[in-house]
Design a protein around this motif. Structure first.
Motif, mmCIF file in Angstrom:
data_model
loop_
_atom_site.group_PDB
_atom_site.id
_atom_site.type_symbol
_atom_site.label_atom_id
_atom_site.label_comp_id
_atom_site.label_asym_id
_atom_site.label_seq_id
_atom_site.Cartn_x
_atom_site.Cartn_y
_atom_site.Cartn_z
ATOM 1 N N LEU A 126 0.774 -1.134 -0.017
ATOM 2 C CA LEU A 126 0.005 0.102 0.239
ATOM 3 C C LEU A 126 0.866 1.331 -0.005
ATOM 4 O O LEU A 126 0.505 2.270 -0.737
ATOM 5 C CB LEU A 126 -0.983 -0.033 1.049
ATOM 6 C CG LEU A 126 -1.663 1.193 1.360
ATOM 7 C CD1 LEU A 126 -2.563 1.597 -0.036
ATOM 8 C CD2 LEU A 126 -2.786 0.937 2.659
ATOM 9 N N LYS A 130 0.550 3.899 -3.103
ATOM 10 C CA LYS A 130 -0.110 5.082 -2.913
ATOM 11 C C LYS A 130 1.023 6.242 -3.808
ATOM 12 O O LYS A 130 0.444 7.117 -4.364
ATOM 13 C CB LYS A 130 0.254 5.470 -1.484
ATOM 14 C CG LYS A 130 -1.115 5.182 -0.676
ATOM 15 C CD LYS A 130 -0.975 5.618 0.758
ATOM 16 C CE LYS A 130 -2.024 5.241 1.774
ATOM 17 N NZ LYS A 130 -1.635 5.706 2.932
ATOM 18 N N ALA A 168 -10.827 -2.833 -0.741
ATOM 19 C CA ALA A 168 -9.699 -2.109 -0.824
ATOM 20 C C ALA A 168 -10.160 -1.253 -2.092
ATOM 21 O O ALA A 168 -9.773 0.037 -2.008
ATOM 22 C CB ALA A 168 -8.688 -2.892 -1.230
ATOM 23 N N TRP A 172 -9.147 2.679 -0.970
ATOM 24 C CA TRP A 172 -7.916 3.115 -1.602
ATOM 25 C C TRP A 172 -8.136 3.929 -2.769
ATOM 26 O O TRP A 172 -7.147 4.368 -3.397
ATOM 27 C CB TRP A 172 -7.041 1.791 -2.051
ATOM 28 C CG TRP A 172 -6.478 1.061 -0.485
ATOM 29 C CD1 TRP A 172 -6.800 1.670 0.586
ATOM 30 C CD2 TRP A 172 -5.763 -0.147 -0.599
ATOM 31 N NE1 TRP A 172 -6.407 0.801 1.494
ATOM 32 C CE2 TRP A 172 -5.771 -0.401 0.960
ATOM 33 C CE3 TRP A 172 -5.365 -1.047 -1.425
ATOM 34 C CZ2 TRP A 172 -4.933 -1.348 1.370
ATOM 35 C CZ3 TRP A 172 -4.897 -2.191 -0.940
ATOM 36 C CH2 TRP A 172 -4.444 -2.226 0.585
ATOM 37 N N TYR A 175 -6.652 7.150 -3.083
ATOM 38 C CA TYR A 175 -5.251 7.284 -3.378
ATOM 39 C C TYR A 175 -4.933 7.182 -4.846
ATOM 40 O O TYR A 175 -3.797 7.080 -5.316
ATOM 41 C CB TYR A 175 -4.447 6.192 -2.562
ATOM 42 C CG TYR A 175 -4.602 6.261 -1.218
ATOM 43 C CD1 TYR A 175 -4.542 7.520 -0.348
ATOM 44 C CD2 TYR A 175 -5.084 5.205 -0.447
ATOM 45 C CE1 TYR A 175 -4.835 7.371 0.963
ATOM 46 C CE2 TYR A 175 -5.214 5.224 1.042
ATOM 47 C CZ TYR A 175 -5.249 6.228 1.530
ATOM 48 O OH TYR A 175 -5.596 6.398 3.101
#
Length: 251
Positions: A126, A130, A168, A172, A175
């Protein structure tokens, strides 16, 4: 410019089968691929094949069931290449048994090689994804979507992977990370063995595929992975793509 020019990709189970097919397709589109596998002989052979096209590509030997060492895979790639653009969680091993015959050991094998490595590698990757607004490609199965007999351990892990992929994707997306799933039907080494062992059943299954054949590892499944790893799919996340010749038509 190639679709994956200079993107750094990790593929678990990349020494052969679908993983190897994806690796070949990706390096031909400019990617630097780190394949992760337990089998050193096949891993080194695939590394050599990939390096003929993408000299920086490499093989990392790892046992995905050694959970405490999974983050070392990500660390190795970051140390070597300085970034990570794409994580492909492809590896999975399981045994086919009826529910009543399935043991804790069978469940542990399926989750230990499939679900847990997917989850913990996603966690470890992760921070780096990012930075690159990268992509995660996980794997599902028609066995899970349809509940195939004798596949309970495999199906449980595969559907768990689909579940965490959707979570996820929601968490996420902020990002710029997209998380998608491929559900393939492919002409893998396992399918070829099955074709020899049960030729009549194999033909029956093949004939029920609308496109009339099992997918080629590099030329049918590979391009789907290339698409999901590329900028072309950046507005897609949380999806299951059926690369299965029309075997299952979601609606």
């Amino acid at each position: 410019m190639k679709k994956l020019q200079d993107k750094v990709v990790i593929i678990t189970g990349g020494a052969g089968g679908i993983g190897g097919g994806m690796a070949k397709a990706m390096v031909k589109e400019g990617a630097i691929v780190a394949i992760v596998d337990l089998n050193e002989e096949t891993g080194k052979a695939m590394e050599k094949e990939l390096q003929a096209i993408s000299p920086q590509s490499s093989f990392i030997k790892a046992n995905l069931m050694e959970r405490e060492k999974l983050s070392n895979i990500i660390d190795t790639v970051i140390e070597k290449y300085g970034k990570l653009d794409v994580l492909v969680n492809n590896a999975h091993a399981s045994k086919q048994k009826l529910i009543e015959d399935t043991t804790q050991e069978d469940i542990d094998l399926s989750f230990g090689t499939g679900f847990y490595p997917t989850f913990y590698l996603m966690q470890a990757a992760l921070p780096y994804l990012k930075e690159t607004k990268g992509s995660i490609i996980n794997f599902a199965s028609g066995a899970g979507l349809e509940g195939h007999s004798t596949q309970v351990a495999y199906v449980a892990a595969k559907e768990a992977i689909r579940g965490i992929s959707r979570v996820a994707a929601n968490e996420w997306g902020q990002y710029g990370i997209n998380v998608n799933v491929i559900s393939p039907v492919a002409d893998s080494p396992g399918v070829r063995e099955w074709a020899k062992a049960q030729p009549e059943y194999y033909e029956k299954v093949k004939n029920n595929i609308p496109l009339g054949r099992f997918g080629d590892l590099e030329h049918d499944i590979g391009p789907v992975a290339v698409f999901l790893a590329s900028e072309d799919s950046k507005y897609m996340t949380g999806q299951t793509l059926m690369a299965d010749g029309g075997s299952i038509m979601l609606h």
